[in-house]
Design an enzyme around this catalytic site. Structure first.
Site, short mmCIF file in Angstrom:
data_model
loop_
_atom_site.label_atom_id
_atom_site.label_comp_id
_atom_site.label_asym_id
_atom_site.label_seq_id
_atom_site.Cartn_x
_atom_site.Cartn_y
_atom_site.Cartn_z
N CYS A 7 0.81 -1.21 0.00
CA CYS A 7 0.00 0.00 0.00
C CYS A 7 0.85 1.27 0.00
O CYS A 7 0.32 2.36 -0.15
CB CYS A 7 -0.93 0.01 1.21
SG CYS A 7 -0.05 -0.25 2.75
N ASP A 10 2.54 2.49 2.51
CA ASP A 10 2.61 3.16 3.81
C ASP A 10 4.04 3.15 4.34
O ASP A 10 4.76 2.18 4.15
CB ASP A 10 1.73 2.43 4.84
CG ASP A 10 0.26 2.62 4.57
OD1 ASP A 10 -0.07 3.32 3.59
OD2 ASP A 10 -0.56 2.07 5.33
N CYS A 66 -2.64 4.60 6.16
CA CYS A 66 -4.07 4.54 6.46
C CYS A 66 -4.31 4.55 7.98
O CYS A 66 -3.37 4.45 8.77
CB CYS A 66 -4.67 3.27 5.88
SG CYS A 66 -4.07 1.79 6.68
N CYS A 76 -0.97 -4.02 8.26
CA CYS A 76 -0.64 -2.82 9.04
C CYS A 76 -0.01 -3.21 10.38
O CYS A 76 0.92 -2.57 10.86
CB CYS A 76 -1.89 -1.99 9.31
SG CYS A 76 -2.68 -1.41 7.82
#
Lengths: 127, 238
Positions: A37, A39, A62, A105
């Site tokens: 993603c 991140d 996020c 995450c």
């Protein structure tokens, strides 16, 4: 899909956001990223007498990534270096109620902890 | 040996979940409707997206063929045509349609197609994990901090103007790098396809294959980071 209340809380009131000077004594810095993603997460610990006295993070990503790292810094404070190494991403998933698509995450947060610990140890014991 | 050559996985008819009709239990000939009871069959979960559209596992694909096949299968499986059918058939139509839509969206985009191919091939080639690009992360964190500073600044101030000019330059540079990465990806795509076309099973071919996959993985992840920060830059200074 809605975020869990705990994620929203950490997202709106992130704990320990910020950074320490990298060069400072006893500071370990971990910078990691999730290629899925994009991140990027920076997590730092400040260690005195083998105990983590403070932790800070900066995460660009996020809500779940921010919540995971925010929670990680809360958990890190007061732990010994050894205890900190035992924090697992599954603990974070459970605490924050992360859905399957957001598990990476929590993995990112675990990786960041490991990277910060490794950096601290490298600085403390250069070989 | 079953008499198949290495071309088998290139062109395969749509694979169904089982060789028996899931409604009347008669033997299936490999089509997605039973010839006997004329009922729709669930698509196999093991079916990869390339095979789903009868396309070879290549990074340069004929998008016209992809689209035509997508429309054809969409018509065959569309839930609208199953409204008066049994619950079992309705649920199969829904499942097949959802899978088909995801498959089409994935293959239509060259980057997503490559990501997907890497996922498929990752099982065959272990350790494609790449080392994190530390320099890039540092750069991104620094840029994000400048972005934060700009967001909080008084937009009419001289300071904000200086920051904006800096961010603008950064944006141009990053966009240039993104284009450069995409050009390098195109080259790798070509090398991958050529290697597949040759179909060699030598040690050297295997080594090249691993190398190409690793390079693709590296560039694809770096591109994601760069693309994210470019998006942030565009949204903030636009």
């Amino acid at each position: 899909m809605a975020y869990s209340e705990k994620v929203v809380d950490h997202f709106n009131n992130p704990r320990n956001m910020g950074s320490f000077k990298k060069e400072e004594d006893g500071v370990g810095t971990g910078i990691v990223g999730a290629p899925e993603c994009g991140d990027v997460m920076k997590l730092q610990i400040k260690v005195q007498n083998d105990t983590i006295v403070d932790a800070k993070f900066k995460t660009f990503g996020c809500g779940s990534a921010i919540a995971s790292s925010s929670l990680a810094t809360e958990w890190l404070k007061g732990k010994t270096v050894e205890e900190a190494g035992k924090i697992k991403n599954t603990d974070i998933v459970q605490e924050l109620n992360l859905p399957p698509v957001k598990i990476h995450c929590s993995v990112l947060a675990e990786d960041a902890i490991k990277a910060a610990l490794a950096d601290y140890q490298k600085k403390a014991d250069p070989k | 040996m079953n008499g198949h050559t290495h071309h088998t996985d290139d062109r395969r008819e749509l694979q169904m979940a089982r060789s028996m009709c899931c409604h009347c239990q008669s033997e299936m000939a490999g089509e997605y409707f039973c010839d006997r009871c004329v009922k729709v069959q669930p698509v196999s979960k093991d079916l990869d997206y390339f095979s789903c559209f009868g396309l070879p596992r290549r990074l340069a694909i004929d998008t016209q063929v992809l689209e035509a096949k997508f429309y054809e299968l969409s018509r065959a499986f569309h839930p609208d045509f199953y409204q008066n059918k049994s619950d079992a058939e309705q649920s199969i139509s829904l499942g097949n349609s959802a899978m088909l839509n995801t498959a089409y969206r994935t293959l239509r985009d060259p980057i997503q197609r490559a990501e997907y191919l890497l996922d498929l091939e990752a099982g065959a080639v272990k350790d494609i994990r790449t080392s994190p690009p530390a320099d890039l992360f540092e750069e991104i964190l620094e840029l994000q901090e400048t972005l934060d500073e700009f967001r909080e600044s008084d937009r009419s101030s001289q300071h904000a103007a200086t920051l904006r000019a800096k961010l603008h330059t950064d944006r141009t540079n990053l966009e240039e790098r993104q284009r450069d990465m995409e050009a390098r990806l195109q080259q790798l795509f070509g090398r991958w396809d050529a290697l597949q076309d040759r179909g060699e099973a030598t040690e050297q071919a295997r080594a090249e294959r691993t190398l190409i996959l690793k390079d693709m993985r590296d560039i694809l992840s770096n591109r994601t980071y760069v693309k994210n920060i470019v998006n942030d830059l565009v949204a903030t200074i636009a």
